[in-house]
Design a protein around this motif. Structure first.
Motif: not given
Length: 120
Positions: A6-17
């Protein structure tokens, strides 16, 4: 405690680029057969729990693999660069990076490894 996934998904999905390149196509374990590319897939390779002397769990270190899949090497590497940035921002930098090619599909991969810590 949130899961590492969940944390990894949030980090990836949270980067607009990164989401500008792959949209919401960030999947656990495998890319669905009907999914469009480019896409990102994450997988846990191993887990090292952090256990105190009294037996209490304080967290875990998870070895995670994050792969960008795309129809061209250039696009896969560009997505890999954004994955690397998302991991850096989250405080879990890349520990290894490699490339790949799937002859069956004709797609290219940029694969990044990281060790992710999650507190209990």
């Amino acid at each position: 405690m949130m899961s590492v996934e969940s944390e990894l998904y949030a980090a990836l999905a949270g980067l607009p680029a990164l989401t500008a390149l792959v949209g919401k196509r960030i999947y656990p374990d495998v890319i669905p057969e009907d999914a469009d590319l480019p896409a990102v897939v994450t997988a846990r390779q191993g887990t090292d729990p952090v256990i105190g002397i009294g037996g209490a769990k304080f967290g875990e270190f998870a070895q995670m693999i994050v792969s960008a899949w795309a129809p061209t090497r250039t696009l896969a590497e560009s997505i890999g660069d954004q994955i690397s940035e998302a991991l850096r921002v989250a405080g879990n930098p890349v520990t290894n990076r490699s490339g790949g090619y799937d002859e069956e599909t004709g797609n290219f991969a940029a694969t990044l490894d990281t060790t992710w810590f999650t507190a209990a």
